[in-house]
Scaffold this active site. Structure first.
Site, PDB file in Angstrom:
ATOM      1  N   LYS A 102       8.831 -13.483  -0.460  1.00  0.00           N
ATOM      2  CA  LYS A 102       7.650 -12.807  -0.423  1.00  0.00           C
ATOM      3  C   LYS A 102       6.333 -13.601   0.397  1.00  0.00           C
ATOM      4  O   LYS A 102       6.638 -14.917   0.285  1.00  0.00           O
ATOM      5  CB  LYS A 102       7.317 -12.513  -1.817  1.00  0.00           C
ATOM      6  CG  LYS A 102       6.281 -11.617  -2.032  1.00  0.00           C
ATOM      7  CD  LYS A 102       6.766 -10.192  -1.964  1.00  0.00           C
ATOM      8  CE  LYS A 102       5.998  -8.897  -2.062  1.00  0.00           C
ATOM      9  NZ  LYS A 102       6.590  -7.742  -2.437  1.00  0.00           N
ATOM     10  N   LYS A 148      14.237 -11.577   1.828  1.00  0.00           N
ATOM     11  CA  LYS A 148      13.609 -10.243   2.192  1.00  0.00           C
ATOM     12  C   LYS A 148      12.524  -9.966   1.340  1.00  0.00           C
ATOM     13  O   LYS A 148      12.650 -10.015   0.023  1.00  0.00           O
ATOM     14  CB  LYS A 148      14.534  -9.257   2.282  1.00  0.00           C
ATOM     15  CG  LYS A 148      13.867  -7.793   2.753  1.00  0.00           C
ATOM     16  CD  LYS A 148      14.539  -7.310   4.005  1.00  0.00           C
ATOM     17  CE  LYS A 148      13.602  -6.043   4.278  1.00  0.00           C
ATOM     18  NZ  LYS A 148      12.293  -6.596   4.783  1.00  0.00           N
ATOM     19  N   SER A 178      14.003  -0.448   3.520  1.00  0.00           N
ATOM     20  CA  SER A 178      13.889  -1.494   4.402  1.00  0.00           C
ATOM     21  C   SER A 178      15.434  -2.025   4.817  1.00  0.00           C
ATOM     22  O   SER A 178      15.524  -2.561   5.958  1.00  0.00           O
ATOM     23  CB  SER A 178      13.136  -2.651   3.807  1.00  0.00           C
ATOM     24  OG  SER A 178      11.696  -2.559   3.943  1.00  0.00           O
ATOM     25  N   THR A 229       9.388   3.658  -1.497  1.00  0.00           N
ATOM     26  CA  THR A 229       9.173   3.232  -2.643  1.00  0.00           C
ATOM     27  C   THR A 229       8.695   4.492  -3.687  1.00  0.00           C
ATOM     28  O   THR A 229       9.319   4.507  -4.869  1.00  0.00           O
ATOM     29  CB  THR A 229       7.806   2.265  -2.642  1.00  0.00           C
ATOM     30  OG1 THR A 229       8.223   1.179  -1.868  1.00  0.00           O
ATOM     31  CG2 THR A 229       7.717   1.481  -3.911  1.00  0.00           C
ATOM     32  N   LYS A 274      15.386  -7.204  -7.536  1.00  0.00           N
ATOM     33  CA  LYS A 274      15.577  -6.061  -6.942  1.00  0.00           C
ATOM     34  C   LYS A 274      16.976  -6.166  -6.115  1.00  0.00           C
ATOM     35  O   LYS A 274      17.467  -5.091  -5.988  1.00  0.00           O
ATOM     36  CB  LYS A 274      14.594  -5.564  -6.175  1.00  0.00           C
ATOM     37  CG  LYS A 274      13.223  -5.303  -6.885  1.00  0.00           C
ATOM     38  CD  LYS A 274      12.110  -4.827  -6.138  1.00  0.00           C
ATOM     39  CE  LYS A 274      10.815  -5.041  -6.582  1.00  0.00           C
ATOM     40  NZ  LYS A 274       9.587  -4.486  -6.015  1.00  0.00           N
ATOM     41  N   ASN A 305       0.040   3.182  -0.877  1.00  0.00           N
ATOM     42  CA  ASN A 305       1.506   3.546  -0.235  1.00  0.00           C
ATOM     43  C   ASN A 305       2.365   4.401  -1.508  1.00  0.00           C
ATOM     44  O   ASN A 305       2.800   5.378  -1.455  1.00  0.00           O
ATOM     45  CB  ASN A 305       2.045   2.368   0.368  1.00  0.00           C
ATOM     46  CG  ASN A 305       3.519   3.071   0.714  1.00  0.00           C
ATOM     47  OD1 ASN A 305       4.395   2.927  -0.317  1.00  0.00           O
ATOM     48  ND2 ASN A 305       3.668   3.218   2.001  1.00  0.00           N
TER      49      ASN A 305
HETATM   50  P1  NAD Z   1      -1.364  -0.403  -1.089  1.00  0.00           P
HETATM   51  O1  NAD Z   1      -2.270  -1.283  -0.706  1.00  0.00           O
HETATM   52  O2  NAD Z   1      -1.053   0.823  -0.301  1.00  0.00           O
HETATM   53  O3  NAD Z   1      -2.319   0.614  -2.459  1.00  0.00           O
HETATM   54  C1  NAD Z   1      -2.816  -0.096  -3.543  1.00  0.00           C
HETATM   55  C2  NAD Z   1      -3.534   0.525  -4.459  1.00  0.00           C
HETATM   56  O4  NAD Z   1      -3.945  -0.048  -5.499  1.00  0.00           O
HETATM   57  C3  NAD Z   1      -5.021   1.220  -3.774  1.00  0.00           C
HETATM   58  O5  NAD Z   1      -5.061   2.251  -4.366  1.00  0.00           O
HETATM   59  C4  NAD Z   1      -5.929   0.132  -4.331  1.00  0.00           C
HETATM   60  O6  NAD Z   1      -7.249   0.717  -4.417  1.00  0.00           O
HETATM   61  C5  NAD Z   1      -5.367  -0.189  -5.598  1.00  0.00           C
HETATM   62  N1  NAD Z   1      -5.980  -1.189  -6.256  1.00  0.00           N
HETATM   63  C6  NAD Z   1      -6.021  -2.566  -5.856  1.00  0.00           C
HETATM   64  N2  NAD Z   1      -6.574  -3.413  -6.614  1.00  0.00           N
HETATM   65  C7  NAD Z   1      -6.547  -2.707  -7.888  1.00  0.00           C
HETATM   66  C8  NAD Z   1      -7.054  -3.248  -8.986  1.00  0.00           C
HETATM   67  N3  NAD Z   1      -7.624  -4.326  -9.365  1.00  0.00           N
HETATM   68  N4  NAD Z   1      -7.014  -2.130  -9.988  1.00  0.00           N
HETATM   69  C9  NAD Z   1      -6.697  -0.738  -9.801  1.00  0.00           C
HETATM   70  N5  NAD Z   1      -6.158  -0.517  -8.583  1.00  0.00           N
HETATM   71  C10 NAD Z   1      -6.463  -1.331  -7.687  1.00  0.00           C
HETATM   72  O7  NAD Z   1      -0.189  -0.804  -1.915  1.00  0.00           O
HETATM   73  P2  NAD Z   1       1.189  -0.252  -2.101  1.00  0.00           P
HETATM   74  O8  NAD Z   1       2.124  -0.657  -1.322  1.00  0.00           O
HETATM   75  O9  NAD Z   1       1.103   1.036  -2.716  1.00  0.00           O
HETATM   76  O10 NAD Z   1       1.446  -1.392  -3.663  1.00  0.00           O
HETATM   77  C11 NAD Z   1       1.124  -0.888  -4.882  1.00  0.00           C
HETATM   78  C12 NAD Z   1       2.348  -1.722  -5.903  1.00  0.00           C
HETATM   79  O11 NAD Z   1       3.418  -1.568  -5.560  1.00  0.00           O
HETATM   80  C13 NAD Z   1       2.075  -3.318  -5.642  1.00  0.00           C
HETATM   81  O12 NAD Z   1       2.445  -4.003  -6.854  1.00  0.00           O
HETATM   82  C14 NAD Z   1       3.192  -3.556  -4.765  1.00  0.00           C
HETATM   83  O13 NAD Z   1       4.049  -4.851  -4.972  1.00  0.00           O
HETATM   84  C15 NAD Z   1       4.241  -2.435  -5.225  1.00  0.00           C
HETATM   85  N6  NAD Z   1       5.421  -2.260  -4.438  1.00  0.00           N
HETATM   86  C16 NAD Z   1       4.955  -1.795  -3.196  1.00  0.00           C
HETATM   87  C17 NAD Z   1       6.221  -1.366  -2.218  1.00  0.00           C
HETATM   88  C18 NAD Z   1       5.910  -0.934  -0.812  1.00  0.00           C
HETATM   89  O14 NAD Z   1       6.940  -0.617  -0.179  1.00  0.00           O
HETATM   90  N7  NAD Z   1       4.822  -0.443  -0.632  1.00  0.00           N
HETATM   91  C19 NAD Z   1       7.543  -1.742  -2.619  1.00  0.00           C
HETATM   92  C20 NAD Z   1       7.706  -2.196  -3.877  1.00  0.00           C
HETATM   93  C21 NAD Z   1       6.823  -2.309  -4.599  1.00  0.00           C
END
Ligand code: NAD
Length: 426
Positions: free
Chosen positions: A118, A82, A360, A202, A106, A233
């Site tokens: 992934k 997953k 999830s 998250t 995790k 997010n």
């Molecule tokens: P998202 O696409 O919703 O948002 C990403 C954010 O990061 C945006 O604000 C974007 O502008 C910014 N960003 C992108 N590249 C960047 C850079 N080089 N420098 C600074 N900021 C940058 O993504 P998300 O879902 O919020 O995920 C963010 C992190 O959280 C990731 O590492 C992801 O793997 C992790 N994560 C997300 C989830 C989930 O459920 N969405 C779960 C676990 C972990």
């Protein structure tokens, strides 16, 4: 045909800090401390399955562009794999592999019946139309359809993917499978079998972990100064939850820059103005850089964007007392050591961002049952799991005299190693 810069992206890999080898280093260390023989590490250092796909998409200008995508399945000893699908120009094979290992850890930490998986596609969705994104999402599912499914490998959202993309992917899989298959993917819109609370899960999980970490450090979240990197997010919901809890969010950022106000930013206003990719700073002139943001004076720092943000170059300049990793892999191993030596409580990604996969899992269970739970039930179950997991790892760190990252890997890897042993694999 449009040239695909992504297909030849191996040159970019050498420029990136190698998240795969640093992940392996900690997995090896964790297994050694738990007393497992070498062959367990040999099994777990790579995904058991890794698929590379080429996805042709007809673009709006009539040309065909070929995108490269990946799906990694780290280990299915515990159960189906997953993990999310990332749409980003910097996606690499190594990154997807590392992300799949983190998902296994995790799942082990929050005790879910899953292994880690992934996916990623090298693309920039910010430059693509809705129609092109739909074509890419559907094409990816067709390309990986043989190795995924509700009982094999279950995708979800990640960076630059959202519930609309999950909906297209679910619809495409349902056509291939010839059944309505909501359990194929999580993070769906509620009307298609999504779960209450998944979108903010998250961030909710990170908030719970911040509360626990703050208690250990004697910090009151109410009134604490917080900096959040990333306003997507994870970062935007988190900023909102902390703001509502009375914390002062003094800095936020996106890929284009950062905003700082020592008196606290107007989070509700910023949430209203951000776009679906988590971009908001473009609306302002007086921005600072992401680098400056990380070094701001604050109590709690939450990297919630991308990898390798806190390195040995800036770890000495971090002012926060608590660093909670909402993003995957934002801190290098060298920086982890520096922060820990400086007495900063670093809560690692595999623990703090596990709220997403936990809800999830709730979504998948609800899809399998065809019976849906109210939001309060989900929030309550999530809280119980996150608090228990935080304390298990904090206590392991204390009793085994290791940093929180190694403690989390020790807790996370154990279930997978045991499952592989009982199956007679190692
Ligand atoms: P998202 O696409 O919703 O948002 C990403 C954010 O990061 C945006 O604000 C974007 O502008 C910014 N960003 C992108 N590249 C960047 C850079 N080089 N420098 C600074 N900021 C940058 O993504 P998300 O879902 O919020 O995920 C963010 C992190 O959280 C990731 O590492 C992801 O793997 C992790 N994560 C997300 C989830 C989930 O459920 N969405 C779960 C676990 C972990």
């Amino acid at each position: 045909m449009v040239a695909d810069k992504a297909a030849d992206s191996t040159k970019d890999e050498s420029n990136k800090l190698d998240v795969l080898s640093s992940t392996r280093t900690v997995v090896k260390n964790a297994l050694e401390r738990l007393g497992y023989p070498d062959e367990v590490f040999e099994l777990l250092k790579e995904p058991i399955r890794m698929m590379t796909v080429r996805i042709p998409v007809r673009m709006d200008d009539g040309s065909i562009k070929i995108f490269t995508g990946y799906r990694a399945q780290h280990n299915d000893a515990v159960g189906p794999t997953k993990g999310g699908v990332r749409f980003h120009p910097d996606v690499t094979e190594k990154e997807v592999k590392a992300l799949s290992i983190w998902m296994s850890l995790k799942a082990g930490i929050v005790d879910l019946p899953y292994g880690g998986g992934k996916g990623g596609i090298i693309c920039d969705p910010r430059e693509m139309s809705f129609r092109e994104l739909e074509g890419l999402s559907r094409g990816y599912v067709r390309a990986i359809s043989q190795i995924v499914g509700p009982n094999k490998d279950i995708p979800a959202p990640d960076v630059f993917t959202n519930s609309q993309i999950m909906a297209w992917m679910m619809d495409e899989y349902s056509r291939i499978d010839e059944f309505n298959s909501p359990g194929f993917i999580t993070g769906k819109p509620i009307v298609l079998g999504g779960s209450h609370g998944r979108e903010s899960a998250t961030a909710k999980g990170v908030t719970i972990v911040i509360n626990e970490a703050a208690k250990k450090k004697g910090i009151d979240v109410k009134g604490a100064r917080v900096v959040v990197q990333g306003f997507g997010n994870a970062g935007s919901f988190l900023s909102k939850f902390l703001h509502d809890a009375g914390a002062k969010v003094v800095g936020i950022s996106d890929a284009y820059g950062a905003l700082h106000d020592p008196d606290g930013l107007d989070i509700d206003y910023l949430l209203d103005r951000r776009d679906s990719f988590g971009t908001v700073t473009k609306l302002f002139n007086n921005t600072i850089s992401n680098k400056e943001l990380l070094e701001l004076d604050c109590d709690i720092l939450v990297p919630a964007a991308v990898e390798n943000q806190i390195t040995e170059d800036n770890a000495h300049n971090i002012k926060a007392s608590i660093v909670v990793e909402a993003a995957n892999g934002p801190t290098t191993l060298e920086a982890t050591k520096i922060l820990t030596e400086r007495g900063i409580l670093l809560v690692p990604d595999v623990l703090s961002s596990a709220g997403g996969v936990t809800v999830s899992y709730f979504e998948w269970v609800q899809n399998n049952q065809g019976y849906y739970w109210p939001e309060e039930e989900i929030a309550e179950k999530l809280e119980t799991i996150m608090v228990k997991s935080f304390n298990a790892i904090y206590n392991t760190a204390q009793t085994r005299r290791v940093d929180m990252r190694l403690a989390a890997y020790m807790v996370g890897v154990r279930k997978m190693a045991e499952a592989a042993r009982f199956r007679g694999w190692v």
